[in-house]
Design a protein around this motif. Sequence first.
Motif, PDB file in Angstrom:
ATOM      1  N   UNK A  77       0.851  -1.194   0.000  1.00 47.59           N
ATOM      2  CA  UNK A  77       0.000   0.000   0.000  1.00 47.59           C
ATOM      3  C   UNK A  77       0.887   1.246   0.000  1.00 47.59           C
ATOM      4  N   UNK A  78       0.652   2.149  -0.920  1.00 40.57           N
ATOM      5  CA  UNK A  78       1.270   3.472  -0.869  1.00 40.57           C
ATOM      6  C   UNK A  78       0.192   4.449  -0.423  1.00 40.57           C
ATOM      7  N   UNK A  79       0.644   5.532   0.184  1.00 44.69           N
ATOM      8  CA  UNK A  79      -0.297   6.541   0.682  1.00 44.69           C
ATOM      9  C   UNK A  79       0.009   7.859  -0.013  1.00 44.69           C
ATOM     10  N   UNK A  80      -1.019   8.579  -0.394  1.00 42.73           N
ATOM     11  CA  UNK A  80      -0.823   9.929  -0.934  1.00 42.73           C
ATOM     12  C   UNK A  80      -1.684  10.869  -0.116  1.00 42.73           C
ATOM     13  N   UNK A  81      -1.058  11.866   0.470  1.00 41.10           N
ATOM     14  CA  UNK A  81      -1.840  12.777   1.307  1.00 41.10           C
ATOM     15  C   UNK A  81      -1.307  14.206   1.251  1.00 41.10           C
ATOM     16  N   UNK A  82      -2.135  15.129   1.736  1.00 41.00           N
ATOM     17  CA  UNK A  82      -1.783  16.547   1.730  1.00 41.00           C
ATOM     18  C   UNK A  82      -0.985  16.901   2.974  1.00 41.00           C
ATOM     19  N   UNK A  83       0.042  17.757   2.809  1.00 40.60           N
ATOM     20  CA  UNK A  83       0.905  18.102   3.941  1.00 40.60           C
ATOM     21  C   UNK A  83       0.585  19.464   4.535  1.00 40.60           C
ATOM     22  N   UNK A  84      -0.333  20.208   3.911  1.00 39.15           N
ATOM     23  CA  UNK A  84      -0.612  21.559   4.399  1.00 39.15           C
ATOM     24  C   UNK A  84      -2.027  21.608   4.983  1.00 39.15           C
ATOM     25  N   UNK A  85      -2.814  22.613   4.559  1.00 41.77           N
ATOM     26  CA  UNK A  85      -4.180  22.735   5.090  1.00 41.77           C
ATOM     27  C   UNK A  85      -5.217  22.309   4.049  1.00 41.77           C
ATOM     28  N   UNK A  86      -4.885  21.330   3.240  1.00 40.84           N
ATOM     29  CA  UNK A  86      -5.817  20.845   2.227  1.00 40.84           C
ATOM     30  C   UNK A  86      -5.632  21.539   0.890  1.00 40.84           C
ATOM     31  N   UNK A  87      -6.290  20.992  -0.128  1.00 43.29           N
ATOM     32  CA  UNK A  87      -6.287  21.565  -1.486  1.00 43.29           C
ATOM     33  C   UNK A  87      -4.903  21.648  -2.111  1.00 43.29           C
ATOM     34  N   UNK A  88      -4.040  20.717  -1.770  1.00 44.93           N
ATOM     35  CA  UNK A  88      -2.670  20.721  -2.300  1.00 44.93           C
ATOM     36  C   UNK A  88      -2.624  20.263  -3.759  1.00 44.93           C
ATOM     37  N   UNK A  89      -3.738  19.695  -4.226  1.00 40.58           N
ATOM     38  CA  UNK A  89      -3.764  19.157  -5.599  1.00 40.58           C
ATOM     39  C   UNK A  89      -3.736  17.631  -5.599  1.00 40.58           C
ATOM     40  N   UNK A  90      -4.206  17.044  -4.493  1.00 43.44           N
ATOM     41  CA  UNK A  90      -4.177  15.584  -4.337  1.00 43.44           C
ATOM     42  C   UNK A  90      -4.925  14.882  -5.470  1.00 43.44           C
ATOM     43  N   UNK A  91      -6.116  15.438  -5.805  1.00 39.78           N
ATOM     44  CA  UNK A  91      -6.966  14.804  -6.828  1.00 39.78           C
ATOM     45  C   UNK A  91      -6.232  14.639  -8.137  1.00 39.78           C
ATOM     46  N   UNK A  92      -5.587  15.705  -8.592  1.00 41.71           N
ATOM     47  CA  UNK A  92      -4.854  15.650  -9.858  1.00 41.71           C
ATOM     48  C   UNK A  92      -3.754  14.594  -9.798  1.00 41.71           C
ATOM     49  N   UNK A  93      -3.044  14.556  -8.674  1.00 38.04           N
ATOM     50  CA  UNK A  93      -1.900  13.644  -8.573  1.00 38.04           C
ATOM     51  C   UNK A  93      -2.368  12.181  -8.475  1.00 38.04           C
ATOM     52  N   UNK A  94      -3.452  11.946  -7.741  1.00 40.81           N
ATOM     53  CA  UNK A  94      -3.978  10.571  -7.660  1.00 40.81           C
ATOM     54  C   UNK A  94      -4.417  10.121  -9.060  1.00 40.81           C
ATOM     55  N   UNK A  95      -5.091  11.018  -9.774  1.00 37.02           N
ATOM     56  CA  UNK A  95      -5.538  10.694 -11.134  1.00 37.02           C
ATOM     57  C   UNK A  95      -4.324  10.350 -12.016  1.00 37.02           C
ATOM     58  N   UNK A  96      -3.229  11.073 -11.819  1.00 33.16           N
ATOM     59  CA  UNK A  96      -2.005  10.829 -12.603  1.00 33.16           C
ATOM     60  C   UNK A  96      -1.389   9.466 -12.236  1.00 33.16           C
ATOM     61  N   UNK A  97      -1.375   9.148 -10.945  1.00 32.51           N
ATOM     62  CA  UNK A  97      -0.758   7.892 -10.492  1.00 32.51           C
ATOM     63  C   UNK A  97      -1.674   6.666 -10.693  1.00 32.51           C
ATOM     64  N   UNK A  98      -2.969   6.916 -10.835  1.00 33.66           N
ATOM     65  CA  UNK A  98      -3.951   5.816 -10.813  1.00 33.66           C
ATOM     66  C   UNK A  98      -3.617   4.628 -11.727  1.00 33.66           C
ATOM     67  N   UNK A  99      -3.119   4.858 -12.952  1.00 37.97           N
ATOM     68  CA  UNK A  99      -2.842   3.688 -13.804  1.00 37.97           C
ATOM     69  C   UNK A  99      -1.812   2.723 -13.213  1.00 37.97           C
ATOM     70  N   UNK A 100      -1.013   3.190 -12.231  1.00 38.91           N
ATOM     71  CA  UNK A 100       0.003   2.307 -11.623  1.00 38.91           C
ATOM     72  C   UNK A 100      -0.579   1.423 -10.522  1.00 38.91           C
ATOM     73  N   UNK A 101      -1.823   1.683 -10.143  1.00 41.69           N
ATOM     74  CA  UNK A 101      -2.394   0.951  -9.000  1.00 41.69           C
ATOM     75  C   UNK A 101      -3.639   0.168  -9.419  1.00 41.69           C
ATOM     76  N   UNK A 102      -3.864  -0.940  -8.709  1.00 39.10           N
ATOM     77  CA  UNK A 102      -5.065  -1.735  -8.970  1.00 39.10           C
ATOM     78  C   UNK A 102      -6.255  -1.182  -8.203  1.00 39.10           C
ATOM     79  N   UNK A 103      -5.969  -0.551  -7.064  1.00 43.31           N
ATOM     80  CA  UNK A 103      -7.060  -0.105  -6.192  1.00 43.31           C
ATOM     81  C   UNK A 103      -6.716   1.253  -5.570  1.00 43.31           C
TER      82      UNK A 103
END
Length: 421
Positions: A2-28
């Motif tokens: 399991x890898x974790x992707x999370x925001x380090x500040x007060x939210x809205x760091x751009x997590x959605x865009x980055x997860x969408x970019x990484x998504x093809x590398x993950x099954x779930x």
Amino acid sequence: MVDVLLGLQWGDEGKGKIVDYFAPRYDLIARFQGGPNAGHTLYVQQKKIVLHQIPSGIFHEKTINLIGNGVVLDPVVLKKECETVASFGIDYRKNLFISERTNLILPTHRALDKASEVLKGNEKIGSTLKGIGPAYMDKTGRNALRVGDILDKNFTTQYIRLRLKHQKLLDSMNFHEDISGWEEEFFEAVDFMRGFNIVNGEYFINEKITSGKTVLAEGAQGSMLDVDFGTFPYVTSSNTISAGVCTGLGIAPQKIKEVIGVTKAYCTRVGSGPFPTELHDETGELLRKLGHEFGATTGRPRRCGWIDLVALKFAGMINGVTQLVMTKADVLDSFSDLKICESYKIDGEEKAEVPYQMAKLEIEPVYRSFAGWNADITGLSSFKDLPEAMKIYVNHINQYLGIKVKYISNGPGREQIILAP
Ligand code: GDP
Ligand code: IMO
Ligand code: MG
């Protein structure tokens, strides 16, 4: 694994865009905490979409998405979101799973959130009013209804029992708005949810891990909004940090490998509470304008300021961050001078630590200045082509934090991301 992707500040760091970019590398992809207070923006077929509860892997046909037990779920928001996702031709029923232990947000939770904020007056949290705090209070108070309960024939009776309890609270808080319209929508949405893949999330995810599938846990909010470690009481009501992945999905800590921390190249916050590097001047205005810094969930203007390495180092420590993603680097393209906060001055004393009660202290940020790069980086795709001044800025952050920026996002588009060496 399991890898974790999370925001380090007060939210809205751009997590959605980055997860969408990484998504093809993950099954779930799995959400482990938070609820519709989150607003994760992605661009699909050049169209902007904001996800609140569905994990940001939903637009990739081969990726399974799980809403984990640590989430608080509003069926009404889910239904609307499913309709949006379906308008992109995605069969969400195929790839979206919900844990039966996920707690439900009821219409009365939203009412209680609103009533509580009104009572707090000037000390209001600036909640998104999505019912997050009251829903988590019912979880820890052991009253909540959970997704699995909607399949029980006594669901309506259980609902009425809790609703009556809430009504007493609302009466005592002088909240008298009519929420019958919300309740109607709620029951329609609950019906809609009955057709979903409702699973035992912990067995579901552990079976995937055991069979060698790769999992990405998608955080919501940011580390500085964590209920334990954030700027309490101006926080959200869940553990947004990597530790929340274990309780929010039912996986063991040793299953976690990479912890990918996302930070903006500067800093923003929406809602009330301490923000040491906030800029109240035209530079702050310019960051807001160039970064389009308006809340994805509430549309509120985001407060803007320089990057805060004291808070980032703290977030790196409590999360065990192994690699960094820096987003919105392009927003700094036209600034001739940049600043980085390296310590806090409190009562004349300089310290590079996040204090226990930030909300009660007068904190003066101590800055180091950097030259801006004054160049358009939005079309670049290779690290070597980045301006020298930007490399110096990024290198300094790497060195201070002792963690490397591995990806630099240079625009909101899926393809606008640069791998650092
Ligand atoms: P999240 O809640 O962490 O997913 O972030 P939000 O979606 O609330 O806010 C991030 C905003 O920045 C969205 O409007 C994104 O489209 C946008 N965004 C993400 N990465 C970049 C980037 O590198 N550059 C620019 N200019 N915008 C970005
Ligand atoms: P994403 O996932 C930014 C803030 C609210 C408020 C405080 C408490 O998009 O990064 P709540 O509704 O949780 O009771 O509000 O937390 N907040 C967020 N700020 N991004 C978010 O989510 C947020 N979710 C909550 O503005 O200050
Ligand atoms: Mg957001």
